[in-house]
Design an enzyme around this catalytic site. Structure first.
Site, PDB file in Angstrom:
ATOM      1  N   HIS A  48       0.818  -1.223   0.000  1.00 22.64           N
ATOM      2  CA  HIS A  48       0.000   0.000   0.000  1.00 22.64           C
ATOM      3  C   HIS A  48       0.856   1.278   0.000  1.00 22.64           C
ATOM      4  CE1 HIS A  48      -2.882   3.053   1.122  1.00 22.64           C
ATOM      5  NE2 HIS A  48      -2.304   3.186   2.310  1.00 22.64           N
ATOM      6  N   HIS A  72       3.906   6.734   5.398  1.00 27.24           N
ATOM      7  CA  HIS A  72       2.732   7.459   5.889  1.00 27.24           C
ATOM      8  C   HIS A  72       1.884   6.693   6.893  1.00 27.24           C
ATOM      9  CE1 HIS A  72       0.285   5.368   2.768  1.00 27.24           C
ATOM     10  NE2 HIS A  72      -0.717   5.596   3.602  1.00 27.24           N
ATOM     11  N   GLU A  76       1.038   5.581  12.595  1.00 32.11           N
ATOM     12  CA  GLU A  76      -0.298   5.172  13.008  1.00 32.11           C
ATOM     13  C   GLU A  76      -0.388   3.674  13.304  1.00 32.11           C
ATOM     14  OE1 GLU A  76      -3.417   7.221  12.030  1.00 32.11           O
ATOM     15  OE2 GLU A  76      -4.658   5.803  13.136  1.00 32.11           O
ATOM     16  N   ASP A  77       0.207   2.866  12.449  1.00 28.95           N
ATOM     17  CA  ASP A  77      -0.074   1.424  12.506  1.00 28.95           C
ATOM     18  C   ASP A  77       1.086   0.543  12.953  1.00 28.95           C
ATOM     19  OD1 ASP A  77      -2.568   1.988  11.566  1.00 28.95           O
ATOM     20  OD2 ASP A  77      -2.081   1.606   9.473  1.00 28.95           O
ATOM     21  N   ASP A 139      -3.126   8.320  -1.079  1.00 28.01           N
ATOM     22  CA  ASP A 139      -3.492   7.259  -0.143  1.00 28.01           C
ATOM     23  C   ASP A 139      -4.941   6.842  -0.379  1.00 28.01           C
ATOM     24  OD1 ASP A 139      -3.398   5.706   2.377  1.00 28.01           O
ATOM     25  OD2 ASP A 139      -4.616   7.342   3.191  1.00 28.01           O
ATOM     26  N   ASP A 260     -25.499  11.453 -26.929  1.00 27.69           N
ATOM     27  CA  ASP A 260     -25.727  11.707 -28.332  1.00 27.69           C
ATOM     28  C   ASP A 260     -24.631  12.594 -28.912  1.00 27.69           C
ATOM     29  OD1 ASP A 260     -27.093  11.700 -30.739  1.00 27.69           O
ATOM     30  OD2 ASP A 260     -27.969  13.664 -30.276  1.00 27.69           O
TER      31      ASP A 260
HETATM   32 MN    MN Z   1      -2.593   4.603   3.982  1.00 25.55          MN
END
Ligand code: MN
Length: 712
Positions: A48, A72, A76-77, A139, A260
């Site tokens: 990702h 990025h 966060e993860d 993203d 058309d």
């Molecule tokens: Mn992401």
């Protein structure tokens, strides 16, 4: 999956000076951090961020942006922190990652569609650096491309809706036309799968069927150009499912009618060629009335330029043609608000457009990347903050707004009964300045009422007006009571009877509507009490002064009001400290009933008191209420004449610090002959506290004189 060297090569192809080493490190770092994670598709999670970085290389973005794109989702993860990223990749990259992380917290709630525009603004305000927004859009694009892997239908719907309402318009605003189109079609597909299927099936059927016709028309038009010695390219314009659907909805016409008309674009070398081409087409083919638009001589407010016309073209088909130069084409494609203006209706906000145009110009013409970045700091919405209610409603406030503004923005009843606030789950003072994205929960209590103090900490007109209105009503009640007390007490001293009816005959003379108005005006000091009392009781004329001094004494004997720092007031009346003398506890003081303000406390030596010498009814004998005062401090200004010496100021401040006295302001007002004159605003508990400090300062050898300034 794209290989490490492929990504680096792509960046180097447009930026030979790119930081190759850092790109490589970021690739490895992100891969390691995401190592065990999988996407819902079953792909390694790292695919990702890599795709996101890949998308951004198509926009030829700088290596900091590409690196931040790779990283990025790490903060966060994964266990990686802002500090890690900053240490390894520098502050610029770390801030970009942090910005994207913050943006990931912006989620539209089901009820909030009508606030979509505010959400867009929130996103813009949160991305202080436009590169944050570009990463976020890339993203989102990759997430939309893989949305069909998402197993929960509600989540798919939410993300698609969010994309349509927030990210599509933003992409459009900053000119990423192709990205916007793609987002829109994916979102459309998720939100209205049947409509999408039916339109795209019919579209591919049509284009299959019509391909030959399109080719023929292109050939005809090319021949027309050649015959007139104009160099140019002719292309057919693809139609997108979503834009067709929109036209069908908006104009309420069937698919066939939308499709058309065949659409073509002619790109030529110069502006003169544009008009010449137009002339050729208009000479050869009958015009369809009302379709001709000259956006070259009159560009759209967003800078879009082109000639548009509609004719009965080759094969007797209705065609529409856009004629423009290569440069105009780039602006229209990359550029911004080109379609924003007419598709989005009348969202005219001149400031933003100018900013967008400037941005575009910079994108096109700025060779120095630093110069470019300097200019792309988000100038928009810097004067607003966007906060959420606990339910997720978005409230837009001016910058500097406090929870009280927020409370009044929700409802005036919420404002009136506000007692406290939780910001992002934590109790905070009501004077806290709100920040973008704060979640604000107002705590209320039934019997709470607005405080006069609030007027100084709110910024919105609505909050101000509500507080003022409340205080006026409250004050009025108090002034009525004060007026009544004055009559009652004085009458009692005289041993004469008095009733409110006695005032009735004098209402018109004093231009008062009701007895209450009259009492309030007297209580407030707008109408002299003694004068009215003598009117009612002419016999009281002599010896009035004596009665009045008794009245003063009764006031003094009032039970101390537990909450007020000063005793001797009439219960409930507003209290102010005079700005002309700034009394502090320990000073000898007197209270003056002041028009519109309640009671103002002055020091007994304040020169302003002379003004009230003719109005004894306004004087109150008051004293400090030591019980309440314990922890309170009041502002005092002192003037210090200080030797001009490198350590003098430090010494001065360290003396003050020793006495634990907060300094709110320090100002050098004068400097000459080796001496500086300094004004210092401090907070003290009482005059003793102040005296101790003044003595300590006077003892310092760098300080030539120190004195208190009462008027400031
Ligand atoms: Mn992401």
């Amino acid at each position: 999956m794209m290989r490490q060297y492929e990504l680096v090569e792509r960046v180097k192809s447009y930026d030979p000076n790119a930081d190759e080493e850092a790109l490589n490190r970021a690739y490895v770092f992100a891969m390691k951090m995401h190592t065990a994670q999988l996407r819902e598709s079953g792909d390694p999670y790292f695919s990702h961020p890599l795709e996101v970085a890949g998308i951004l290389t198509q926009y030829r973005l700088d290596s900091a942006t590409i690196i931040a794109a790779l990283l990025h989702d790490t903060v966060e993860d994964t266990p990686a922190s802002y500090a890690d990223v900053k240490e390894l990749f520098g502050e610029d990259v770390a801030n970009l990652v942090e910005g994207v992380t913050k943006l990931s917290k912006v989620q539209i709630h089901s009820e909030a569609s009508k606030q979509a525009e505010n959400f867009q603004k929130l996103v813009l305000a949160t991305s202080a650096d436009i590169r944050v927004l570009l990463i976020k859009l890339a993203d989102r694009l990759h997430n939309m491309r893989t949305l069909h892997f998402c197993k929960k239908p509600e989540k798919r719907q939410r993300i698609a809706k969010e994309t349509m309402e927030i990210y599509v318009p933003l992409a459009e605003r900053i000119g990423m036309q192709n990205l916007k189109d793609e987002l829109e079609d994916y979102a459309f597909k998720t939100l209205h799968p049947e409509a999408y299927e039916s339109i795209s099936t019919r579209l591919s059927f049509l284009s299959e069927q019509g391909r030959e016709d399109v080719e023929k028309v292109i050939l005809e038009l090319k021949k027309d150009l050649e015959e007139n010695h104009i160099e140019g390219e002719v292309t057919g314009r693809e139609k997108r499912p979503y834009s067709i659907w929109r036209k069908m909805q908006k104009q309420n016409i069937p698919f066939e009618q939308v499709c058309d008309i065949m659409a073509f674009r002619i790109i030529v070398k110069t502006v003169a060629d544009c008009y010449q081409t137009l002339g050729v087409i208009h000479t050869k083919y009958p015009m369809i009335p009302g379709r001709y638009k000259d956006y070259i001589s009159t560009p759209k407010p967003n800078g879009y330029r082109s000639l548009h016309t509609g004719v009965i073209g080759p094969l007797n088909r209705r065609i529409e043609v856009q004629i423009r130069t290569q440069e105009m084409h780039e602006v229209a494609e990359l550029g911004v608000a080109a379609h924003w203006e007419y598709k989005q209706g009348a969202h005219k906000e001149g400031k933003q457009y100018r900013w967008l145009r400037d941005l575009l110009d910079l994108m096109h013409h700025c060779s120095d990347p630093n110069d470019f970045l300097e200019h792309t700091k988000m100038a928009m919405y810097q004067d607003q903050v966007f906060c959420f209610s606990p339910k997720g409603d978005l409230i837009t406030l001016p910058k500097g707004a406090t929870p009280i503004d927020f409370a009044y923005a929700v409802h005036s009843r919420v404002g009136d009964t506000c007692v406290g606030v939780k910001i992002n789950g934590k109790i905070k003072p009501l004077r806290t300045v709100l920040q973008n994205g704060d979640q604000v929960e107002i705590l209320t209590a039934k019997n709470q009422t607005p405080s006069a103090e609030w007027e100084r900490i709110v910024v919105t007109a609505k909050a101000k007006a509500n507080i003022r209105r409340f205080i006026r009503t409250q004050q009025r009640e108090r002034f009525i009571q004060l007026g009544r007390d004055m009559f009652n007490n004085t009458a009692k001293e005289y041993g004469i009877s008095w009733s409110e009816k006695d005032l009735q005959p004098f209402l018109s003379q004093y231009k008062q509507e009701t007895v209450d108005d009259f009492l309030a005006s007297i209580g407030e000091g707008l109408i002299p009490f003694t004068e009215v009392f003598r009117l009612i009781h002419p016999e009281s004329k002599t010896g009035f002064q004596k009665a009045f001094s008794l009245f003063k004494r009764t006031k003094k004997e009032n039970v101390p009001d537990k909450k007020m720092p000063v005793t001797g007031l009439i219960s409930g009346i507003a209290l102010n400290f005079a700005k002309c003398c700034h009394p502090v506890p320990g000073d000898k003081i007197v209270g003056i009933v002041t028009t519109g303000k309640g009671v103002t406390i002055h020091t007994q030596d304040c020169p302003v008191l002379q003004r009230f010498s003719e109005e004894p009814e306004r004087w109150l004998t008051v004293s400090w209420n030591n019980e309440v005062l314990q922890d309170k401090t009041l502002p005092v200004r002192i003037k210090i004449v200080l030797e001009d010496h490198p350590t003098a100021l430090t010494e001065l401040l360290s003396v003050i610090a020793k006495y634990n006295i907060p300094v709110s302001n320090l100002n050098t007002v004068n400097r000459s002959n080796g001496w500086s004159e300094i004004l210092l605003d401090i907070e003290v508990k009482d005059s003793d506290h102040l005296d101790v400090l003044l003595q300590a300062l006077r003892a310092n050898k760098r300080i030539s004189s120190v004195y208190r300034i009462k008027s400031f």
